[in-house]
Design a protein around this motif. Structure first.
Motif, mmCIF file in Angstrom:
data_model
loop_
_atom_site.group_PDB
_atom_site.id
_atom_site.type_symbol
_atom_site.label_atom_id
_atom_site.label_comp_id
_atom_site.label_asym_id
_atom_site.label_seq_id
_atom_site.Cartn_x
_atom_site.Cartn_y
_atom_site.Cartn_z
ATOM 1 N N LYS A 280 -21.511 -3.974 11.982
ATOM 2 C CA LYS A 280 -20.434 -3.487 11.152
ATOM 3 C C LYS A 280 -20.993 -2.975 9.583
ATOM 4 C CE LYS A 280 -16.468 -6.308 12.847
ATOM 5 N NZ LYS A 280 -15.587 -7.380 12.564
ATOM 6 N N VAL A 281 -22.010 -3.767 9.012
ATOM 7 C CA VAL A 281 -22.851 -3.346 7.968
ATOM 8 C C VAL A 281 -23.357 -2.096 8.162
ATOM 9 C CG1 VAL A 281 -24.655 -4.107 6.423
ATOM 10 C CG2 VAL A 281 -22.948 -5.857 7.138
ATOM 11 N N SER A 282 -24.186 -2.144 9.394
ATOM 12 C CA SER A 282 -25.121 -0.874 9.493
ATOM 13 C C SER A 282 -24.009 0.347 9.734
ATOM 14 C CB SER A 282 -25.486 -0.879 10.933
ATOM 15 O OG SER A 282 -26.336 0.301 11.250
ATOM 16 N N ASP A 283 -23.084 0.325 10.373
ATOM 17 C CA ASP A 283 -21.967 1.545 10.544
ATOM 18 C C ASP A 283 -21.246 1.584 9.091
ATOM 19 O OD1 ASP A 283 -19.933 3.043 12.066
ATOM 20 O OD2 ASP A 283 -18.682 1.801 10.991
ATOM 21 N N LEU A 284 -20.835 0.775 8.215
ATOM 22 C CA LEU A 284 -20.511 1.062 6.931
ATOM 23 C C LEU A 284 -21.468 1.951 6.172
ATOM 24 C CD1 LEU A 284 -18.188 -1.948 6.687
ATOM 25 C CD2 LEU A 284 -17.227 0.264 7.006
ATOM 26 N N VAL A 285 -22.573 1.382 6.314
ATOM 27 C CA VAL A 285 -23.755 2.043 5.275
ATOM 28 C C VAL A 285 -23.906 3.444 5.753
ATOM 29 C CG1 VAL A 285 -26.064 2.108 4.814
ATOM 30 C CG2 VAL A 285 -24.800 -0.155 4.624
ATOM 31 N N GLU A 286 -23.837 3.602 7.084
ATOM 32 C CA GLU A 286 -24.308 5.235 7.383
ATOM 33 C C GLU A 286 -22.935 5.841 7.374
ATOM 34 O OE1 GLU A 286 -25.249 7.114 12.034
ATOM 35 O OE2 GLU A 286 -25.174 4.894 11.758
ATOM 36 N N ASN A 287 -21.841 5.464 7.307
ATOM 37 C CA ASN A 287 -20.821 6.311 7.263
ATOM 38 C C ASN A 287 -20.338 6.021 5.640
ATOM 39 O OD1 ASN A 287 -19.793 7.337 9.855
ATOM 40 N ND2 ASN A 287 -20.208 5.369 10.347
ATOM 41 N N LYS A 288 -20.939 5.559 4.512
ATOM 42 C CA LYS A 288 -20.332 5.539 3.362
ATOM 43 C C LYS A 288 -19.071 4.952 3.372
ATOM 44 C CE LYS A 288 -23.418 9.181 1.760
ATOM 45 N NZ LYS A 288 -23.893 9.566 2.974
ATOM 46 N N GLY A 289 -18.842 3.605 4.128
ATOM 47 C CA GLY A 289 -17.840 2.658 3.603
ATOM 48 C C GLY A 289 -16.724 3.347 4.407
ATOM 49 N N ARG A 290 -17.046 4.481 5.210
ATOM 50 C CA ARG A 290 -15.582 5.381 5.965
ATOM 51 C C ARG A 290 -14.613 5.828 4.875
ATOM 52 N NH1 ARG A 290 -15.904 5.589 11.147
ATOM 53 N NH2 ARG A 290 -17.461 4.124 12.278
ATOM 54 N N LEU A 291 -15.163 6.096 3.641
ATOM 55 C CA LEU A 291 -14.201 6.854 2.784
ATOM 56 C C LEU A 291 -14.217 8.243 2.832
ATOM 57 C CD1 LEU A 291 -15.164 4.895 -0.648
ATOM 58 C CD2 LEU A 291 -13.547 4.309 0.846
ATOM 59 N N LYS A 292 -12.952 8.749 2.548
ATOM 60 C CA LYS A 292 -12.889 10.301 2.525
ATOM 61 C C LYS A 292 -13.577 10.758 1.489
ATOM 62 C CE LYS A 292 -8.196 10.332 4.522
ATOM 63 N NZ LYS A 292 -6.798 10.471 4.447
#
Length: 361
Positions: A280-292
């Motif tokens: 989950k941490v890796s995914d959120l880092v890669e996708n910048k917190g999934r912010l628009k």
């Protein structure tokens, strides 16, 4: 004639001392078989450990019956103790072992090892107070490392939350230290001291020095080849590494514990939880917190380096004691692994990932 051959000789009567020695050696072989199982067997055979121990137990009990048959006079308390110890070799609770060991301690209250074994029976049965009383009783006769470390473990399970439990943990550390001092080469004692330090770390102000002592104790424990094959040691140290966010070491520890005891679910569960968290941490880092994109740009524009650094801005910082320190601002991309001396960063939290409840040992 060898000792084992003497017992197997159908025409030979055994003296009391000889019979007792043969019985003791038989039980020692049984426990050595259990404790050295992972040293003398491949990891692929780990699933057969309990079954193999049960077979070895049956062989040992039959051998002891043969020894008793060939000796007219035997110290009853000592033989009951050895029989109870043999029955107590398995990981599960044995009502028969508890009954036999209870008889042994009644016949001879000074049999320290019998008290220790009886305490383990109570522990396996979930009676912590009963176990505490047995280990305390053993120590009233002799200060022995097995009694000290067992009481150390039990104390951490007793006491009401608050000051009573804290005092129990402090006493637990003291007892574990005494056990280590009695035999500096015993890895089991070092491992239990490490667990006691970890509990103390969470029970007090989380002093990093205590956590360092914990890891040092585990390092000493693994020098003992027997303890290095203990899944408990590797699991416990993996928990410490996880808390310190040394995730590669934590994963390695959980995997080692898992390989040593495939039937123990806790290492597998903790490993899965950790890998899920890191994913989950890796995914959120890669996708910048999934912010628009628009929301992320607003956050970035809102960063004011000089203002956000507060007392650490301006290239220096003076501590309350008057110590001055030069500082330089660095973007995250320029940070190196490990310590980044005299560097400060500015950032904003865009998301968070909650770790499941972390429980100390």
């Amino acid at each position: 004639m060898e000792a084992a051959e003497a017992a197997d000789d159908p025409c030979r009567n055994l003296g009391t001392d000889e019979a007792l020695k043969l019985a003791e050696e038989a039980v020692e072989r049984l426990y050595s078989f259990r404790d050295r199982y992972y040293i003398e067997h491949d990891a692929a055979e780990a699933t057969h450990k309990e079954e193999d121990i049960a077979k070895q137990l049956e062989v040992t009990l039959n051998y002891m019956k043969d020894v008793k048959y060939k000796c007219e006079v035997l110290p009853k308390a000592e033989m009951l103790f050895l029989e109870g110890k043999a029955l107590n070799v398995t990981s599960g609770y044995s009502a028969e072992a508890q009954e036999v060991l209870s008889r042994a301690t009644k016949l001879n209250p000074k049999l320290v090892e019998a008290w220790n074994q009886l305490g383990e029976c109570y522990w396996k049965h979930g009676d912590m107070q009963g176990a505490h009383d047995c280990f305390t009783g053993a120590l009233s006769h002799k200060e022995q490392k097995g009694s000290l470390r067992s009481l150390s473990m039990v104390l951490r399970q007793l006491g009401k939350p608050g000051n009573e439990h804290l005092q129990n943990i402090k006493e637990s550390v003291s007892l574990a230290r005494k056990a280590v001092q009695l035999d500096l080469s015993d890895g089991k004692s070092w491992s239990i001291l490490g667990n006691a330090y970890f509990s103390l770390f969470f029970a007090t102000n989380q002093d990093p020095k205590v956590l360092k002592q914990c890891l040092q104790a585990y390092a000493q424990a693994e020098k003992d080849s027997l303890e290095d094959c203990s899944p408990d040691l590797h699991y416990s140290r993996a928990m410490v590494h996880q808390y310190e966010e040394n995730y590669s070491l934590s994963i390695a520890g959980f995997c080692r514990a898992q390989a040593l005891d495939p039937f123990w679910n806790e290492p597998t569960n903790k490993l899965c939880e950790l890998l899920e968290y890191l994913g989950k941490v890796s995914d959120l880092v890669e996708n910048k917190g999934r912010l628009k994109g628009k929301k992320l740009q607003q956050i970035i524009k809102g960063v004011n380096i000089e203002k956000d650094l507060g007392p650490y801005s301006g290239g220096c910082y003076t501590s309350p004691t008057g110590h001055a320190l030069k500082l330089s601002h660095a973007p995250l991309a320029l940070l190196a692994e490990g310590r980044n001396v005299q560097r400060v960063i500015v950032g904003r939290v865009v998301c968070s990932v909650a770790m499941r409840n972390f429980v100390s040992l």
